[in-house]
Enzyme design. Structure first.
Site, PDB file in Angstrom:
ATOM      1  N   LEU A   1      22.701   9.628  15.390  1.00  0.00           N
ATOM      2  CA  LEU A   1      23.412   8.491  15.466  1.00  0.00           C
ATOM      3  C   LEU A   1      24.756   8.833  15.451  1.00  0.00           C
ATOM      4  O   LEU A   1      25.385   9.559  14.535  1.00  0.00           O
ATOM      5  CB  LEU A   1      22.689   7.609  14.287  1.00  0.00           C
ATOM      6  N   ASP A   2      25.539   8.251  16.346  1.00  0.00           N
ATOM      7  CA  ASP A   2      26.958   8.681  16.370  1.00  0.00           C
ATOM      8  C   ASP A   2      27.645   8.321  15.239  1.00  0.00           C
ATOM      9  O   ASP A   2      27.347   7.514  14.364  1.00  0.00           O
ATOM     10  CB  ASP A   2      27.575   7.765  17.676  1.00  0.00           C
ATOM     11  N   TYR A   3      28.759   9.167  15.096  1.00  0.00           N
ATOM     12  CA  TYR A   3      29.408   9.049  13.796  1.00  0.00           C
ATOM     13  C   TYR A   3      30.417   7.760  13.765  1.00  0.00           C
ATOM     14  O   TYR A   3      30.138   7.325  12.516  1.00  0.00           O
ATOM     15  CB  TYR A   3      30.823  10.005  14.054  1.00  0.00           C
TER      16      TYR A   3
ATOM     17  N   SER B   1      28.582   4.803  14.591  1.00  0.00           N
ATOM     18  CA  SER B   1      27.606   3.788  14.622  1.00  0.00           C
ATOM     19  C   SER B   1      26.890   3.887  13.122  1.00  0.00           C
ATOM     20  O   SER B   1      27.180   4.620  12.402  1.00  0.00           O
ATOM     21  CB  SER B   1      26.521   4.296  15.706  1.00  0.00           C
TER      22      SER B   1
END
Length: 210
Positions: free
Chosen positions: A41-43, A45
């Protein structure tokens, strides 16, 4: 039984346990030995991240070939149009190729925890919310999809992975579940592993020496 950790990843936390450039990591919130993220999961997000101590379960959750649906609630810049929603549903062209068709719909602003820091708001430009369910796992895919239809993402929250949801978890909180891996079922949404091979060596057809 396999251990499963459902974690609500806060904004600006890396999906790894080792520090990098002073950024916060999973180690700032979790001290459970032997578990690893099943996917990323993106930084920038937020929302549901699953961790497990079972390599087979990790692969079944994260590998694109299983097409496990992932559901996101997305705040976009501007008042998103029906045409843009339909384009998302049909699939859009990105630099790495067209996306698969997905589920997309406009939603009312959900009741969520406040983000820290909050998004930048502009009085003259409205924002709107959509819900997307995709089965792919490309890098920053949802953000690139909304940008491709003219509505850049401002805030991105993953609320579900398959049957698991982030409901009831505040940012930084987690809960633990147990999963039993057994024979694969017929339904598409089961996450059970294939049984170990029990094949025997082929019997030699050469005549025995006497």
């Amino acid at each position: 039984m396999s251990k499963l950790i459902l974690f609500n990843k806060p904004f600006q936390v890396l999906c790894q346990f080792r520090a990098k450039d002073g950024k916060k990591t999973l180690a700032d919130h979790l001290s459970i030995p032997g578990v690893y993220p099943a996917g990323r999961l993106d930084y920038d997000s937020e929302g549901l991240l699953i961790l497990t101590d079972d390599g087979r379960l990790q692969a079944q959750i994260s590998h694109p070939k299983h097409k496990l649906p992932k559901t996101y609630q997305v705040q976009v810049d501007g008042d998103i149009t029906d045409d843009a929603i339909e384009r998302l549903r049909q699939g859009v062209i990105l630099k790495d190729g067209p996306t698969l068709p997905c589920r997309a719909k406009r939603i009312n602003e959900p009741k969520l925890w406040p983000r820290n820091p909050p998004i930048r708001e502009r009085a003259a430009i409205p924002t709107s919310w959509i819900e997307l369910e995709i089965t792919e796992g490309r890098n920053r895919q949802v953000r690139r999809m909304t940008a491709a239809v003219g509505f850049p993402t401002l805030r991105l929250i993953r609320v579900a992975i398959g049957q698991w949801r982030v409901d009831g978890l505040a940012p930084g909180e987690f809960r633990e579940e147990s999963v039993h891996l057994a024979q694969p079922a017929k339904t598409k949404r089961n996450f059970r592993s294939k049984p170990h091979s029990s094949r025997r060596r082929p019997t030699s057809t050469r005549p025995k020496r006497v």
